[in-house]
Design an enzyme around this catalytic site. Structure first.
Site, PDB file in Angstrom:
ATOM      1  N   GLY A  88       0.947  -1.101   0.195  1.00  0.00           N
ATOM      2  CA  GLY A  88       0.037  -0.034  -0.014  1.00  0.00           C
ATOM      3  C   GLY A  88       0.783   1.316  -0.046  1.00  0.00           C
ATOM      4  N   SER A 148       1.750  -8.901  -1.851  1.00  0.00           N
ATOM      5  CA  SER A 148       2.324  -7.863  -0.742  1.00  0.00           C
ATOM      6  C   SER A 148       1.587  -7.773   0.602  1.00  0.00           C
ATOM      7  CB  SER A 148       2.513  -6.410  -1.151  1.00  0.00           C
ATOM      8  OG  SER A 148       3.240  -6.043  -2.222  1.00  0.00           O
ATOM      9  N   GLY A 161      -8.834  -6.125   9.231  1.00  0.00           N
ATOM     10  CA  GLY A 161      -9.983  -5.463  10.043  1.00  0.00           C
ATOM     11  C   GLY A 161     -10.525  -4.058   9.282  1.00  0.00           C
ATOM     12  N   PHE A 170     -13.138  -0.466  17.033  1.00  0.00           N
ATOM     13  CA  PHE A 170     -11.679  -0.902  17.133  1.00  0.00           C
ATOM     14  C   PHE A 170     -11.190  -0.797  18.439  1.00  0.00           C
ATOM     15  CE2 PHE A 170      -8.973  -2.977  13.649  1.00  0.00           C
ATOM     16  CZ  PHE A 170      -9.557  -3.712  13.246  1.00  0.00           C
ATOM     17  N   GLN A 180       4.823  -5.132  18.209  1.00  0.00           N
ATOM     18  CA  GLN A 180       3.067  -5.492  18.660  1.00  0.00           C
ATOM     19  C   GLN A 180       2.907  -6.878  18.593  1.00  0.00           C
ATOM     20  OE1 GLN A 180      -0.601  -3.936  16.339  1.00  0.00           O
ATOM     21  NE2 GLN A 180      -0.357  -2.912  18.251  1.00  0.00           N
ATOM     22  N   HIS A 184      -0.096  -9.171  18.607  1.00  0.00           N
ATOM     23  CA  HIS A 184      -1.539  -9.276  18.497  1.00  0.00           C
ATOM     24  C   HIS A 184      -2.146 -10.441  19.409  1.00  0.00           C
ATOM     25  CE1 HIS A 184      -5.568  -8.902  16.566  1.00  0.00           C
ATOM     26  NE2 HIS A 184      -4.978  -8.015  15.787  1.00  0.00           N
ATOM     27  N   LEU A 195      -3.308 -14.853  11.840  1.00  0.00           N
ATOM     28  CA  LEU A 195      -4.189 -13.670  12.439  1.00  0.00           C
ATOM     29  C   LEU A 195      -5.692 -13.902  12.539  1.00  0.00           C
ATOM     30  CD1 LEU A 195      -4.269 -10.870  13.916  1.00  0.00           C
ATOM     31  CD2 LEU A 195      -4.559 -10.264  11.519  1.00  0.00           C
ATOM     32  N   GLU A 254      -8.667  -7.971  14.666  1.00  0.00           N
ATOM     33  CA  GLU A 254      -9.461  -7.227  15.540  1.00  0.00           C
ATOM     34  C   GLU A 254     -10.946  -6.952  15.188  1.00  0.00           C
ATOM     35  OE1 GLU A 254      -6.800  -4.466  17.809  1.00  0.00           O
ATOM     36  OE2 GLU A 254      -8.396  -3.091  17.603  1.00  0.00           O
ATOM     37  N   ARG A 311      -4.141  -3.306  22.032  1.00  0.00           N
ATOM     38  CA  ARG A 311      -3.364  -4.685  21.686  1.00  0.00           C
ATOM     39  C   ARG A 311      -2.667  -5.154  22.907  1.00  0.00           C
ATOM     40  NH1 ARG A 311      -3.023  -4.223  15.266  1.00  0.00           N
ATOM     41  NH2 ARG A 311      -5.298  -4.476  14.832  1.00  0.00           N
ATOM     42  N   HIS A 363       3.114  -9.261  15.644  1.00  0.00           N
ATOM     43  CA  HIS A 363       2.260  -8.825  14.422  1.00  0.00           C
ATOM     44  C   HIS A 363       2.786  -7.453  13.645  1.00  0.00           C
ATOM     45  CE1 HIS A 363      -1.401  -7.844  12.447  1.00  0.00           C
ATOM     46  NE2 HIS A 363      -1.419  -6.918  13.137  1.00  0.00           N
ATOM     47  N   ARG A 415       0.844   0.797  18.366  1.00  0.00           N
ATOM     48  CA  ARG A 415      -0.069   0.932  17.348  1.00  0.00           C
ATOM     49  C   ARG A 415      -1.687   0.731  17.763  1.00  0.00           C
ATOM     50  NH1 ARG A 415      -2.304  -1.464  12.591  1.00  0.00           N
ATOM     51  NH2 ARG A 415      -1.396  -3.099  12.870  1.00  0.00           N
TER      52      ARG A 415
END
Ligand SMILES: Cc1cc2nc3c(=O)[nH]c(=O)nc-3n(C[C@H](O)[C@H](O)[C@H](O)COP(=O)(O)OP(=O)(O)OC[C@H]3O[C@@H](n4cnc5c(N)ncnc54)[C@H](O)[C@@H]3O)c2cc1C
Length: 568
Positions: free
Chosen positions: A13, A41, A48, A117, A232, A234, A244, A247, A278, A346, A383
């Site tokens: 992205g 990618s 989420g 979230f 992080q 998760h 995963l 969330e 998290r 994560h 994050r």
């Protein structure tokens, strides 16, 4: 012709968004380099959603509230001007994606839907069922393909950044398809190579290729890496594999239960419960397991995610991928079964030190870093879910503008003979290398060390030993031969290159963590369990000088919200 105005390394992205923006001037030639086909990618794995204060569900939401939640979530380590910049630009980024064709989920009246979230004061996560990253990545790729001045180098591997110590000159690439080495000349280079949570080889949500190649290349080029100790974990990785479950499961109303059937988050975050940030939820799960309230013991223990009360219809509409992953990889159907879960590595809050958040410029002139490989820093020590997609697109856009405008003002720098040949000679040397070490063994050992000694809980002893042993593994890496001698798709060679990058970064993570003698966000020191603003309200910078790592600290940018106690 291997001359480009802007070379973007990475087609996730961040890279695609930057490339599209850079290409808006038709006289600018842009190259996009990716070691995997662009649509593979890791952005495509995002489930989420993406945060922006559209206020479609509750109109009171605002960019300022988004910024406050982000700063509080970061445990006050985020740079606040950069956070405001991101949150203010986020809504426009969503409308842009909408116009480009991203099929976002909708409210009954046709406006873009938003779900709650973790750590967020309002439902502000925009989504497309639980395949948000997939649809964004494909839409960006279509937009990039439509531009004639973007040239793709698919399945080319970044080896190193070519530079003269002050300014960037280009990049050295290895063509995975045929084993050739190619130097691309560039006026501006954008690194958008993604994260490196695969250093947790044992248990990670990340694609196998998230090995931090761009971050390691920056380290070798003498640049500083920032806040690398903040990783992080998760909360909801599938118990057996670490894959995963988004969330969004908790955002849509899922519960976490221990072996006694208690919603244990009551003990740790009575207000936000399962939707605490998290770092807190992951630690809560581990505490439950430690205290004997998990199912089983040791490394195979777990707790449950309960989605059953959401009902079959909602699960199939909002969480179809989550359901399929649970069925395929854990053998349970969330419509009628509890799902065994445990935290998993994560995301990397740290990365290449960005010195100017408006341009994503780094310490090297003409070199930009954006996306998960970069540290701006908007995530600080932790994050919030949904904020990475926002970050990669907002900063991707502005970085594309900056690189384009910079490229218009400068000329290419000539390569010396040594620079022309260096990457070629490096690959030839690797192919000839002899030794008895085994790639898989060294990589497995790295995974054990990172998980056990640089994991959710850390202390002086574990970190010191991790740092030393990772240094030894780097020496062992020098004695791993390339067994496969072929030139076509030599994955043996590629994995060897990736392993060096992971080892170099894992060592920096351990080193940074060793020196941060406090607990903040994702960094939990059991020997220093409290946050220490007096001594550690600052960013860590690490750079490589010869074989040594050097440490420095820089202040956090605080313009509005003073650090306060973080409770949810
Ligand atoms: C399973 C999962 C789910 C997630 N869900 C969400 C979510 O719902 N919301 C959210 O905000 N965030 C989410 N995240 C985080 C977010 O998806 C990532 O942080 C973000 O997509 C990273 O984007 P990027 O463009 O920086 O990197 P990536 O998308 O990882 O792209 C990296 C690019 O760099 C290229 N590259 C890497 N190394 C080399 C090399 N040596 N040579 C050439 N090219 C190279 C790759 O080929 C790739 O094109 C999730 C992450 C994971 C792992």
């Amino acid at each position: 012709m291997n001359y480009y105005d802007v070379v973007v390394v990475g087609a996730g992205g961040a890279g695609l968004r930057a490339a599209i923006e850079a290409s808006l001037d038709p006289t600018i030639r842009v190259a996009v380099v990716s070691k995997v086909y662009p649509t593979r990618s890791h952005t495509g794995a995002a489930q989420g959603g993406i945060n922006a204060a559209l206020g479609n569900v509750i109109p009171d939401d605002s960019p300022d509230s988004h910024a406050f939640d982000t700063i509080k979530g970061s445990d006050f380590l985020a740079d606040q001007e950069a956070v405001f910049f991101m949150c203010e630009n986020a809504p426009e980024i969503i409308y842009e994606l909408d116009r480009w064709g991203v099929p976002f989920s909708r409210l009954p009246d046709g406006r873009i839907a938003q779900r709650p979230f973790g750590g967020a004061s309002f439902p502000r996560t925009v989504f497309s069922a639980d395949r948000t990253g997939h649809v964004i990545l494909h839409t960006l790729f279509e937009q990039a393909l439509a531009r004639e001045n973007i040239h793709f180098y698919n399945e080319y591997f970044l080896l190193d950044i070519i530079h003269d110590g002050n300014r960037v000159k280009g990049v050295a690439l290895y063509d995975i398809k045929n084993g050739e080495v190619v130097n691309l000349r560039a006026k501006a280079v954008i690194l958008a190579t993604g994260g490196f949570a695969r250093i947790y080889w044992k248990r990670s949500t990340n694609a196998i290729g998230n090995t931090g190649d761009g971050v390691a290349a920056a380290l070798r080029a003498g640049l500083s890496l920032k806040d690398m100790e903040f990783i992080q974990f998760h909360p909801t990785g599938l118990a057996k594999t670490g894959i995963l479950l988004s969330e969004a499961c908790r955002g849509e109303g899922g519960y976490l239960l221990n072996a006694l059937g208690e919603r244990f988050m009551q003990r740790y975050a009575p207000e936000k419960m399962e939707l605490a940030p998290r770092d807190m939820v992951s630690r809560a799960i581990e505490y439950e397991i430690r205290e004997g309230r998990g199912v089983g013991e040791g490394t195979s223990a777990y707790v449950y995610l309960d989605l059953r009360h959401l009902g079959e219809e909602k699960i199939k509409e909002r969480l179809p991928q989550v359901r399929q992953l649970a069925i395929d990889f854990e053998g349970v159907d969330p419509v009628k079964d509890l799902v065994p879960i445990r935290p998993t590595a994560h995301y990397c809050m740290g990365g290449i030190h960005v010195v100017n958040y408006r341009t994503s410029g780094t310490e090297l002139e003409g070199l930009y870093a954006v996306g998960e490989c970069a540290c701006v820093s908007v995530h600080g020590a932790n994050r919030l879910g949904g904020n990475s997609l926002t970050e990669i697109l907002v900063f991707g856009k502005f970085c594309g503008i900056a690189a384009r405008e910079y490229a218009k003002q400068v000329d290419w720098l000539p390569l010396t003979e040594g620079e022309e040949r260096r990457a070629q000679e490096f690959i030839e040397g690797l192919m000839k290398r002899e030794g008895t070490e085994k790639l898989a063994e060294v990589r497995k050992r790295m995974g054990d060390i990172t998980w056990e000694k640089v994991g959710i809980f850390r202390d002086e002893k574990s970190l010191k030993s991790a740092y030393e042993e990772l240094g030894e593994l780097l020496e062992r890496w020098e004695r791993i031969p390339v067994v496969d001698k072929s030139k076509v798709f030599n994955t043996n060679l590629v994995e060897l290159l990736e392993l060096r990058n992971m080892l170099e970064l894992a060592r920096v993570v351990a080193f940074s963590a060793l020196h941060r003698k406090e607990s903040r966000g994702g960094h939990m020191r059991e020997d220093y369990p409290n946050r220490d603003d007096k001594n550690f309200l600052k960013h860590t910078l690490v750079r490589k000088v010869g074989d040594r790592l050097e440490l420095e600290y820089i202040p956090v940018n605080i313009v509005k919200y003073e650090p306060a106690q973080r409770s949810y």
